[in-house]
Design a protein around this motif. Structure first.
Motif, short mmCIF file in Angstrom:
data_model
loop_
_atom_site.label_atom_id
_atom_site.label_comp_id
_atom_site.label_asym_id
_atom_site.label_seq_id
_atom_site.Cartn_x
_atom_site.Cartn_y
_atom_site.Cartn_z
N GLY A 1 0.79 -1.23 0.00
CA GLY A 1 0.00 0.00 0.00
C GLY A 1 0.82 1.27 0.00
N ARG A 2 2.13 1.15 -0.13
CA ARG A 2 2.97 2.34 -0.05
C ARG A 2 3.96 2.40 -1.21
NH1 ARG A 2 3.05 4.98 4.91
NH2 ARG A 2 1.60 4.09 6.43
N VAL A 3 4.35 3.61 -1.56
CA VAL A 3 5.39 3.83 -2.57
C VAL A 3 6.63 4.33 -1.83
CG1 VAL A 3 6.08 5.14 -4.60
CG2 VAL A 3 3.71 4.37 -4.36
N HIS A 4 7.73 3.64 -2.05
CA HIS A 4 8.97 3.96 -1.37
C HIS A 4 9.92 4.66 -2.36
CE1 HIS A 4 7.86 1.11 1.94
NE2 HIS A 4 7.18 0.57 0.94
N VAL A 5 10.88 5.42 -1.82
CA VAL A 5 11.88 6.07 -2.66
C VAL A 5 13.25 5.59 -2.23
CG1 VAL A 5 10.43 8.09 -3.00
CG2 VAL A 5 12.16 8.10 -1.20
N THR A 6 14.24 5.75 -3.13
CA THR A 6 15.60 5.30 -2.84
C THR A 6 16.57 6.47 -2.92
OG1 THR A 6 16.40 4.87 -5.08
CG2 THR A 6 14.96 3.20 -4.12
N GLY A 7 17.79 6.21 -2.50
CA GLY A 7 18.84 7.23 -2.54
C GLY A 7 19.33 7.53 -3.95
N ARG A 8 18.81 6.79 -4.94
CA ARG A 8 19.12 7.09 -6.33
C ARG A 8 17.93 7.73 -7.05
NH1 ARG A 8 22.74 2.80 -9.65
NH2 ARG A 8 24.71 3.08 -8.54
N ALA A 9 17.00 8.25 -6.29
CA ALA A 9 15.82 8.91 -6.84
C ALA A 9 14.96 7.94 -7.65
CB ALA A 9 16.20 10.13 -7.69
N ASN A 10 14.93 6.69 -7.21
CA ASN A 10 14.04 5.70 -7.82
C ASN A 10 12.84 5.45 -6.92
OD1 ASN A 10 15.68 5.27 -10.09
ND2 ASN A 10 16.98 3.85 -8.96
N LEU A 11 11.88 4.71 -7.45
CA LEU A 11 10.68 4.35 -6.71
C LEU A 11 10.64 2.85 -6.50
CD1 LEU A 11 8.19 6.54 -8.78
CD2 LEU A 11 8.97 7.03 -6.46
N GLN A 12 10.07 2.41 -5.39
CA GLN A 12 9.95 0.99 -5.12
C GLN A 12 8.56 0.67 -4.59
OE1 GLN A 12 14.55 -0.31 -4.09
NE2 GLN A 12 13.12 -0.11 -2.39
N VAL A 13 8.09 -0.52 -4.92
CA VAL A 13 6.87 -1.06 -4.34
C VAL A 13 7.21 -2.43 -3.77
CG1 VAL A 13 4.50 -1.83 -4.78
CG2 VAL A 13 5.38 0.20 -5.93
N ARG A 14 6.75 -2.69 -2.55
CA ARG A 14 7.10 -3.92 -1.84
C ARG A 14 5.90 -4.83 -1.67
NH1 ARG A 14 11.98 -3.33 1.28
NH2 ARG A 14 11.38 -5.39 2.02
N ALA A 15 6.23 -6.05 -1.22
CA ALA A 15 5.22 -7.04 -0.80
C ALA A 15 4.29 -7.44 -1.93
CB ALA A 15 4.42 -6.50 0.40
N LEU A 16 4.82 -7.49 -3.14
CA LEU A 16 4.02 -7.91 -4.28
C LEU A 16 4.01 -9.43 -4.39
CD1 LEU A 16 5.26 -5.22 -6.84
CD2 LEU A 16 3.01 -5.32 -5.74
N PRO A 17 2.97 -10.00 -4.97
CA PRO A 17 2.91 -11.47 -5.10
C PRO A 17 3.80 -11.96 -6.23
CG PRO A 17 1.01 -10.48 -6.14
CD PRO A 17 1.76 -9.34 -5.50
N ALA A 18 4.08 -13.26 -6.22
CA ALA A 18 4.87 -13.89 -7.28
C ALA A 18 4.02 -14.91 -8.02
CB ALA A 18 6.10 -14.58 -6.68
N GLU A 19 4.35 -15.06 -9.29
CA GLU A 19 3.77 -16.17 -10.04
C GLU A 19 4.16 -17.46 -9.32
OE1 GLU A 19 2.03 -15.36 -12.85
OE2 GLU A 19 1.40 -17.44 -13.13
N PRO A 20 3.22 -18.36 -9.07
CA PRO A 20 3.55 -19.58 -8.30
C PRO A 20 4.78 -20.29 -8.85
CG PRO A 20 1.19 -19.43 -8.63
CD PRO A 20 1.79 -18.33 -9.44
#
Length: 290
Positions: free
Chosen positions: A51-70
Protein backbone atom coordinates in the motif's frame (compact mmCIF):
# COMPACT_ATOMS: atom_id res chain seq x y z
CA UNK A 1 37.02 -8.90 -9.08
CA UNK A 2 35.85 -11.11 -6.22
CA UNK A 3 32.08 -11.03 -5.85
CA UNK A 4 30.00 -13.56 -3.98
CA UNK A 5 26.87 -13.11 -6.10
CA UNK A 6 25.81 -11.76 -9.49
CA UNK A 7 24.22 -8.35 -10.00
CA UNK A 8 20.68 -8.63 -8.62
CA UNK A 9 19.81 -4.94 -8.60
CA UNK A 10 16.01 -5.16 -8.86
CA UNK A 11 13.74 -3.97 -11.60
CA UNK A 12 10.22 -4.87 -12.61
CA UNK A 13 11.01 -7.89 -14.76
CA UNK A 14 13.62 -8.91 -12.19
CA UNK A 15 12.08 -8.25 -8.76
CA UNK A 16 13.97 -8.78 -5.53
CA UNK A 17 12.52 -11.63 -3.45
CA UNK A 18 12.32 -9.94 -0.04
CA UNK A 19 10.90 -11.49 3.12
CA UNK A 20 7.58 -9.68 2.68
CA UNK A 21 7.20 -10.52 -1.02
CA UNK A 22 8.59 -9.25 -4.29
CA UNK A 23 10.14 -5.78 -4.43
CA UNK A 24 10.17 -3.89 -7.73
CA UNK A 25 12.14 -0.76 -8.55
CA UNK A 26 11.18 1.82 -11.16
CA UNK A 27 13.57 4.35 -12.61
CA UNK A 28 12.09 7.71 -13.63
CA UNK A 29 14.77 9.45 -15.71
CA UNK A 30 16.29 12.24 -13.64
CA UNK A 31 13.66 11.55 -10.96
CA UNK A 32 10.93 13.39 -12.92
CA UNK A 33 7.56 11.78 -13.38
CA UNK A 34 3.99 12.82 -14.09
CA UNK A 35 1.79 13.00 -11.02
CA UNK A 36 -0.61 10.67 -12.82
CA UNK A 37 2.11 7.98 -12.91
CA UNK A 38 2.77 8.28 -9.19
CA UNK A 39 -0.96 8.06 -8.50
CA UNK A 40 -1.23 4.94 -10.71
CA UNK A 41 1.74 3.34 -8.95
CA UNK A 42 0.14 4.01 -5.57
CA UNK A 43 -2.96 2.22 -6.83
CA UNK A 44 -0.83 -0.80 -7.79
CA UNK A 45 0.79 -0.78 -4.34
CA UNK A 46 -2.59 -0.55 -2.67
CA UNK A 47 -4.13 -3.34 -4.72
CA UNK A 48 -1.24 -5.82 -4.74
CA UNK A 49 1.50 -4.70 -2.32
CA UNK A 50 1.95 -3.08 1.06
CA UNK A 51 0.00 0.00 0.00
CA UNK A 52 2.97 2.34 -0.05
CA UNK A 53 5.39 3.83 -2.57
CA UNK A 54 8.97 3.96 -1.37
CA UNK A 55 11.88 6.07 -2.66
CA UNK A 56 15.60 5.30 -2.84
CA UNK A 57 18.84 7.23 -2.54
CA UNK A 58 19.12 7.09 -6.33
CA UNK A 59 15.82 8.91 -6.84
CA UNK A 60 14.04 5.70 -7.82
CA UNK A 61 10.68 4.35 -6.71
CA UNK A 62 9.95 0.99 -5.12
CA UNK A 63 6.87 -1.06 -4.34
CA UNK A 64 7.10 -3.92 -1.84
CA UNK A 65 5.22 -7.04 -0.80
CA UNK A 66 4.02 -7.91 -4.28
CA UNK A 67 2.91 -11.47 -5.10
CA UNK A 68 4.87 -13.89 -7.28
CA UNK A 69 3.77 -16.17 -10.04
CA UNK A 70 3.55 -19.58 -8.30
CA UNK A 71 6.90 -21.35 -8.33
CA UNK A 72 8.79 -18.31 -9.65
CA UNK A 73 10.24 -14.98 -8.60
CA UNK A 74 8.30 -13.14 -11.33
CA UNK A 75 5.27 -10.87 -11.06
CA UNK A 76 1.94 -12.36 -12.14
CA UNK A 77 0.74 -11.03 -15.49
CA UNK A 78 -1.95 -8.79 -14.01
CA UNK A 79 0.48 -7.14 -11.58
CA UNK A 80 3.05 -6.61 -14.33
CA UNK A 81 0.36 -5.09 -16.54
CA UNK A 82 -0.64 -2.76 -13.71
CA UNK A 83 2.95 -1.59 -13.22
CA UNK A 84 3.47 -1.06 -16.95
CA UNK A 85 0.26 0.95 -17.16
CA UNK A 86 1.85 3.57 -14.89
CA UNK A 87 4.15 4.55 -17.78
CA UNK A 88 7.21 4.12 -15.57
CA UNK A 89 8.55 1.12 -17.49
CA UNK A 90 8.98 2.49 -21.01
CA UNK A 91 11.21 -0.41 -22.13
CA UNK A 92 11.09 -3.93 -20.74
CA UNK A 93 14.51 -4.66 -22.22
CA UNK A 94 16.04 -1.66 -20.42
CA UNK A 95 14.28 -2.38 -17.14
CA UNK A 96 17.39 -2.11 -14.94
CA UNK A 97 19.68 -0.20 -17.32
CA UNK A 98 18.11 3.27 -17.11
CA UNK A 99 19.84 4.75 -14.06
CA UNK A 100 19.84 8.49 -14.71
CA UNK A 101 20.24 10.85 -11.76
CA UNK A 102 19.99 14.61 -12.28
CA UNK A 103 20.05 17.75 -10.17
CA UNK A 104 16.42 17.95 -9.00
CA UNK A 105 16.10 21.73 -9.43
CA UNK A 106 17.51 21.77 -12.95
CA UNK A 107 15.33 23.93 -15.17
CA UNK A 108 13.31 25.10 -12.17
CA UNK A 109 15.68 27.48 -10.38
CA UNK A 110 19.37 28.36 -10.48
CA UNK A 111 22.02 26.07 -11.88
CA UNK A 112 24.29 26.53 -14.87
CA UNK A 113 21.88 25.02 -17.43
CA UNK A 114 18.52 23.34 -17.84
CA UNK A 115 19.54 19.68 -18.12
CA UNK A 116 16.02 18.29 -18.53
CA UNK A 117 16.32 18.06 -22.33
CA UNK A 118 19.71 16.37 -21.93
CA UNK A 119 18.21 13.81 -19.53
CA UNK A 120 15.34 13.08 -21.90
CA UNK A 121 17.63 12.74 -24.92
CA UNK A 122 20.04 10.49 -23.02
CA UNK A 123 17.17 8.28 -21.88
CA UNK A 124 16.03 8.00 -25.49
CA UNK A 125 19.59 7.11 -26.61
CA UNK A 126 19.75 4.31 -24.04
CA UNK A 127 16.36 2.89 -24.98
CA UNK A 128 17.10 3.06 -28.70
CA UNK A 129 20.05 0.67 -28.47
CA UNK A 130 19.37 -2.96 -27.48
CA UNK A 131 23.03 -3.38 -26.56
CA UNK A 132 22.70 -0.81 -23.79
CA UNK A 133 20.07 -2.97 -22.11
CA UNK A 134 23.07 -5.00 -20.90
CA UNK A 135 24.36 -2.21 -18.66
CA UNK A 136 24.62 -3.45 -15.07
CA UNK A 137 21.78 -2.45 -12.78
CA UNK A 138 24.23 -0.52 -10.61
CA UNK A 139 25.69 1.49 -13.52
CA UNK A 140 24.85 5.14 -12.80
CA UNK A 141 24.75 8.20 -15.05
CA UNK A 142 24.76 11.54 -13.21
CA UNK A 143 23.87 14.91 -14.75
CA UNK A 144 24.72 17.84 -12.49
CA UNK A 145 23.90 21.48 -13.20
CA UNK A 146 25.11 23.10 -9.95
CA UNK A 147 27.49 20.90 -7.96
CA UNK A 148 24.80 19.33 -5.80
CA UNK A 149 25.70 15.83 -7.05
CA UNK A 150 29.46 16.37 -6.88
CA UNK A 151 29.77 13.94 -3.98
CA UNK A 152 27.90 11.19 -5.83
CA UNK A 153 30.09 8.54 -7.37
CA UNK A 154 29.08 7.81 -10.93
CA UNK A 155 30.08 5.75 -13.91
CA UNK A 156 29.40 8.39 -16.52
CA UNK A 157 28.02 11.88 -16.31
CA UNK A 158 28.36 15.56 -17.00
CA UNK A 159 28.62 18.75 -14.98
CA UNK A 160 27.34 21.87 -16.71
CA UNK A 161 29.80 24.74 -17.02
CA UNK A 162 27.29 27.12 -18.57
CA UNK A 163 24.22 26.94 -20.79
CA UNK A 164 26.22 25.51 -23.70
CA UNK A 165 29.08 23.43 -22.29
CA UNK A 166 29.74 20.70 -19.77
CA UNK A 167 32.64 18.56 -18.64
CA UNK A 168 32.18 14.81 -18.78
CA UNK A 169 32.66 12.60 -15.72
CA UNK A 170 34.10 9.19 -16.55
CA UNK A 171 34.37 6.96 -13.50
CA UNK A 172 36.58 8.70 -10.98
CA UNK A 173 38.19 10.98 -13.58
CA UNK A 174 37.23 13.99 -15.66
CA UNK A 175 36.75 13.79 -19.40
CA UNK A 176 36.71 16.47 -22.10
CA UNK A 177 34.63 19.64 -22.18
CA UNK A 178 31.83 19.17 -24.73
CA UNK A 179 28.70 20.85 -25.99
CA UNK A 180 25.69 19.95 -23.86
CA UNK A 181 23.80 19.15 -27.07
CA UNK A 182 26.30 16.35 -27.74
CA UNK A 183 26.24 14.87 -24.24
CA UNK A 184 23.50 12.23 -24.85
CA UNK A 185 25.30 10.79 -27.87
CA UNK A 186 28.73 10.92 -26.24
CA UNK A 187 27.61 9.26 -23.00
CA UNK A 188 25.80 6.54 -24.94
CA UNK A 189 28.99 5.94 -26.96
CA UNK A 190 31.02 5.67 -23.76
CA UNK A 191 28.47 3.27 -22.28
CA UNK A 192 28.80 1.07 -25.36
CA UNK A 193 32.58 1.21 -25.04
CA UNK A 194 32.29 0.20 -21.38
CA UNK A 195 30.29 -2.89 -22.35
CA UNK A 196 32.98 -3.81 -24.87
CA UNK A 197 35.84 -3.68 -22.36
CA UNK A 198 34.20 -4.68 -19.06
CA UNK A 199 34.95 -8.36 -19.49
CA UNK A 200 32.75 -11.43 -19.27
CA UNK A 201 31.28 -13.72 -16.65
CA UNK A 202 31.25 -13.17 -12.90
CA UNK A 203 34.44 -11.12 -13.05
CA UNK A 204 32.99 -8.52 -15.44
CA UNK A 205 33.14 -4.95 -14.13
CA UNK A 206 29.91 -3.37 -12.88
CA UNK A 207 31.43 0.11 -12.78
CA UNK A 208 33.85 2.16 -14.87
CA UNK A 209 36.16 2.44 -11.87
CA UNK A 210 36.43 -1.36 -11.81
CA UNK A 211 37.85 -1.70 -15.33
CA UNK A 212 41.15 -3.51 -15.58
CA UNK A 213 44.30 -1.42 -15.01
CA UNK A 214 45.26 0.39 -18.17
CA UNK A 215 41.76 0.21 -19.69
CA UNK A 216 40.43 3.74 -20.18
CA UNK A 217 37.31 5.04 -21.85
CA UNK A 218 38.84 8.50 -22.34
CA UNK A 219 42.13 10.23 -21.65
CA UNK A 220 41.74 11.82 -18.19
CA UNK A 221 41.58 15.62 -18.12
CA UNK A 222 42.10 18.21 -15.43
CA UNK A 223 38.91 19.56 -13.83
CA UNK A 224 37.83 22.70 -15.68
CA UNK A 225 38.17 25.96 -13.70
CA UNK A 226 34.56 26.88 -14.54
CA UNK A 227 33.13 23.84 -12.75
CA UNK A 228 30.62 24.82 -10.04
CA UNK A 229 31.87 24.26 -6.49
CA UNK A 230 30.27 21.39 -4.55
CA UNK A 231 26.85 22.39 -3.24
CA UNK A 232 25.10 20.99 -0.17
CA UNK A 233 22.20 18.56 -0.36
CA UNK A 234 18.82 20.11 -1.09
CA UNK A 235 17.20 20.94 2.27
CA UNK A 236 13.61 20.03 3.03
CA UNK A 237 10.98 22.74 2.96
CA UNK A 238 10.56 25.71 0.65
CA UNK A 239 13.49 25.93 -1.78
CA UNK A 240 14.05 27.91 -4.98
CA UNK A 241 11.76 26.41 -7.58
CA UNK A 242 9.38 24.60 -5.26
CA UNK A 243 8.96 22.68 -2.01
CA UNK A 244 11.11 19.69 -1.07
CA UNK A 245 9.18 17.20 1.02
CA UNK A 246 10.84 14.29 2.83
CA UNK A 247 9.53 10.78 2.30
CA UNK A 248 9.35 8.76 5.52
CA UNK A 249 11.15 5.42 5.80
CA UNK A 250 7.80 3.64 5.66
CA UNK A 251 7.06 5.24 2.28
CA UNK A 252 4.15 7.26 0.93
CA UNK A 253 0.64 6.04 1.64
CA UNK A 254 -2.28 6.77 -0.67
CA UNK A 255 -3.22 9.98 1.15
CA UNK A 256 0.32 11.35 0.91
CA UNK A 257 0.50 10.48 -2.78
CA UNK A 258 -2.83 12.18 -3.47
CA UNK A 259 -1.65 15.32 -1.67
CA UNK A 260 1.55 15.45 -3.73
CA UNK A 261 -0.27 14.79 -6.97
CA UNK A 262 -2.77 17.56 -6.25
CA UNK A 263 0.09 20.02 -5.79
CA UNK A 264 1.73 19.77 -9.23
CA UNK A 265 1.29 17.90 -12.52
CA UNK A 266 4.96 16.85 -12.57
CA UNK A 267 6.99 15.82 -9.53
CA UNK A 268 10.70 15.20 -8.99
CA UNK A 269 11.98 12.37 -6.80
CA UNK A 270 15.26 13.53 -5.25
CA UNK A 271 18.40 11.60 -4.30
CA UNK A 272 17.83 12.71 -0.70
CA UNK A 273 14.76 10.54 -0.27
CA UNK A 274 12.34 13.32 -0.92
CA UNK A 275 9.95 14.68 -3.52
CA UNK A 276 10.34 18.16 -4.99
CA UNK A 277 7.03 19.80 -5.80
CA UNK A 278 7.81 22.38 -8.52
CA UNK A 279 6.14 25.72 -7.99
CA UNK A 280 3.46 26.62 -10.52
CA UNK A 281 4.65 28.18 -13.75
CA UNK A 282 3.03 31.62 -14.06
CA UNK A 283 0.41 31.84 -16.74
CA UNK A 284 1.53 34.02 -19.68
CA UNK A 285 0.07 37.51 -19.65
CA UNK A 286 -2.50 37.84 -22.46
CA UNK A 287 -1.29 40.10 -25.26
CA UNK A 288 -4.27 42.45 -25.02
CA UNK A 289 -3.65 43.20 -21.31
CA UNK A 290 -0.01 44.21 -21.70
Amino acid sequence: MDRYRPDRCPGVLRPWPAADGLLVRLRPAGGRLPASSLRALAAVAERYGDGRVHVTGRANLQVRALPAEPGTERLPADVLAGVEATGLLPSRAHDVARNLMASPQTGLAGGRADLRPVVDALDAELRADPRLASLPGRFLLVLDDRGDLADRSCDLGVVALDTERGQLRVGETWGPVVALADVPRLLADLARRFLEVRGDGPDAAWHVAELAPGVRLVEPQEPHPDLPPPAPALPYGAVPGGVHEPVPDEGLDRAAVERLCAAAPVLVVTPWRGVLIPEPIPEPIPEETR
